[in-house]
Design an enzyme around this catalytic site. Sequence first.
Site, PDB file in Angstrom:
ATOM      1  N   ASP A 264       0.873  -1.163   0.000  1.00  0.00           N
ATOM      2  CA  ASP A 264       0.000   0.000   0.000  1.00  0.00           C
ATOM      3  C   ASP A 264       0.917   1.221   0.000  1.00  0.00           C
ATOM      4  O   ASP A 264       2.119   1.119   0.239  1.00  0.00           O
ATOM      5  CB  ASP A 264      -0.969  -0.002   1.195  1.00  0.00           C
ATOM      6  CG  ASP A 264      -2.170   0.919   0.942  1.00  0.00           C
ATOM      7  OD1 ASP A 264      -2.084   1.799   0.068  1.00  0.00           O
ATOM      8  OD2 ASP A 264      -3.203   0.758   1.628  1.00  0.00           O
TER       9      ASP A 264
HETATM   10  C1  NOJ Z   1      -3.951   4.063   0.001  1.00  0.00           C
HETATM   11  C2  NOJ Z   1      -5.137   3.150  -0.002  1.00  0.00           C
HETATM   12  O1  NOJ Z   1      -5.192   2.435   1.214  1.00  0.00           O
HETATM   13  C3  NOJ Z   1      -5.127   2.177  -1.172  1.00  0.00           C
HETATM   14  O2  NOJ Z   1      -6.325   1.443  -1.174  1.00  0.00           O
HETATM   15  C4  NOJ Z   1      -4.935   2.913  -2.459  1.00  0.00           C
HETATM   16  O3  NOJ Z   1      -4.972   2.026  -3.549  1.00  0.00           O
HETATM   17  C5  NOJ Z   1      -3.627   3.670  -2.401  1.00  0.00           C
HETATM   18  N1  NOJ Z   1      -3.662   4.611  -1.296  1.00  0.00           N
HETATM   19  C6  NOJ Z   1      -3.315   4.427  -3.674  1.00  0.00           C
HETATM   20  O4  NOJ Z   1      -4.125   5.523  -3.789  1.00  0.00           O
END
Ligand code: NOJ
Length: 831
Positions: A264
């Site tokens: 993530d």
């Molecule tokens: C953080 C989020 O938790 C995730 O779901 C997302 O894909 C990423 N940011 C990218 O924006």
Amino acid sequence: MAVFLRLAVVAAATAAAASDPYAAGYPSPWASGGPGWDEAYAKAKEFVSGLTLLEKVNLTSGTGWQADECVGNTGSVPRLGFRGFCMQDGPLGIRFTDQNSAFPAGINAGATFSRRLMRLRGEAMGEEFYGKGIDVQLGPASGPLGRVPQGGRNWEGFGADPYLAGVGMAETIQGIQSRGVIACAKHWLLNEQETYREKVSVTVDDRTMHELYMWPFADAVRAGVGSVMCSYNKIESIYACENNWTTNYLLKNELNFQGFVMSDWGAQHTKLGSALSGLDMAMPGDFMSASKTYPPYNAMWGGNLTESVLRGEVPQWRLDDMVVRIMAAYFKVHTGKYTARPDTNFYSWSQNAVDFLHKSSKTHRQVVNKFVNVQGNHAALIREIGAKSTVLLKNTYSALPLRRPTSIAVFGRDAHDDPAGPNACPDRACINGTVAMGWGSGTANFPYLIAPVTALRARALADATLFANISDNYNLSAAASLAASASAALVFVTANSGEAYLSVDANAGDRNNLTLWDNGSALVAAVASTNPNTIVILHTAGPVALAALKANPNVTAILWAGLPGQESGNAILDVLYGAVNPQAKSPFTWAETPEAYGATPMFKAADPLNPAQTFDEGVFIDYRHFQRSNTRPTYEFGFGLSYTAFGYANLRVTPVVDGVAVPAAVVNAGRTAAAPTFGTVDRRLEANLAPEGFEKVWPYVYPWLSGRNVSVAPAPGAAVTAMTNGSAQGADVSNEGEVAGTEVPQLYVQLGGTENPWGVLRGFEDVHLEPGETKTVVFELTRRDISNWNTTSQNWEIWGKEKFVFVGSSSEKIRLNATLPAPKGLRWTAS
Ligand code: NOJ
């Protein structure tokens, strides 16, 4: 209905030699191909064998936050004309662009209980991502699963049951990937709340881990998902993106995942720990914040990973495995007419045609947005899913469907357009108009948003129905007086949630409570005080307290429309006027207080710097908790009315395969062959430095060495995985009403014993029936469906407790039941 059991168990064993430097933990299983992967794996091996060290590193390392077009990008292989990978949110459509569709949220897809609609939604999204030149769609999500009703991101997933979520994951993934785009199952693992999400350490027992939280991911893996995103939180004190138990052992070994794991955004915390614990791609590659740098590379990977490989800290096979996994996912989806991939033709960081390609360094001004329209004819599907995901919770005096009423009055800001436009608030973090998605990274720009009032007004005009509307939720006397004159009063109300980096009305992602927002309860009460035919429509991200509305005789109907996407108004119109007979079922339980759910979010940690949480309720979340505690919710999981009535008869249970499962731990005991490497690594310093004259831009992440000295060392060995197999049931469902309708018969299995819930969902089917028609519905059960996770043998096992199957129209409205016959060699003992 016939229920067929087909046994399918996933289990595994790890073979780590005592001399392995990783024997204390779990070595990272290397990709090996297998069902659905062999061809892609062969192509990936060949491709990776021809790459240099720097090229390999480039494909694993993000170029940095806002460094290229997409929310995440990797480096490229310019020598082969292979552009870097483009990763883009999210689970309901493409974030940060134009001329894309805004699909119904995952929670609505779940509420359809329709495999067909889940699949079509996945396909349509896949087509849009492909058309914009995106390689990886950052979705679908089944973490959070919905342990707590306030979970800010629950709406991104399919509902608070692992079986339902698993079907949602599998259908969506197959849909997306059939269109040449890699899906990304997220967030692995135990990311159940937004509060403290980047710090919280979660502990859960092994059985719950398998039977609840891993379950939908296991289905994602079986569906062939190409990538998995590890989450922000810690699991037993170790961050998910460097947790070799959850990544190496559970995901890659036990579930036999052959694709790649990406972090993530900012969830990678160590350079070596993450690499050795099975992380394959670092996103977004840098630190997303200029104040946090990692000299001299500004990244944990990039040049740092090159160094680590040359020094032998990360063995070559581990790097090769990362890239083989990434490329195998790529080749797996690039088949048929999707072999060529379009260039990325949009830009996340501005809507201008021309802008800086590298926003982070403000360099390379060029055409970045090409405004490619990828919506196809998806609006029709979005409208259909919107209507077929609307749950009819209450319908008294046949209030619905509406039949050319003399007059209707529509109330609530939630029925109206946001005066500033549907995309006015960043990542949809507001409730200034009708709510059709939650907020956060899991959003898309609306190409348009049909507000309920728009669709209802047009219909009223066509029917010569008198029409009036009020958008002010606080002028209660005006609402009460308008309501008095209408033959039907439609009140639209909301309660929203989203991702932690944005707050709405002091809800920092997770909802603070289960009340309606924006004075919603008072508005409904005011309207219902003067109108005996008050119809309430809920655009909520999850359950809200409904007992007062349920009990109010003037509230004749309640509908949950969830987060329906761009066709919101048209979809609710179809249900209200009966063009679509409601067929959806609630994907979560409705109760009056958060406490009633038995599992609570942690809003205030005893130690805020090291927040820790144990999921003590085990497998008993949502309906499983209400059944165990013998408390009646307001509306139960799986509940949903129709404009017709259905009959159930004739449950027949037939074992089809008497498989004997051999634990994979036995099959796979012993050592594996040595880890393969692909191609050679040129270890000379000059081969791994930036070419002379290359103009680097800061803070872009590159694979080159900074110039420091390096050494070479040998690589270790690793692990294996396997699958074993399994057994089958049916009943008759008929339409006893006057109009055609679709029923979703649900199959629950009682696994036996107090350690198991009263019943767990293990099958559902959406069955369309004309008036008077009867159909036989067949449910296939897998071995896993009737097993428990044995924490000692580390395998799915059918416990010898007497088991029952129940078939009904919800988790409480059970219409038929039978004893499940024991598979050959087993005898049930009453529990
Ligand atoms: C953080 C989020 O938790 C995730 O779901 C997302 O894909 C990423 N940011 C990218 O924006």
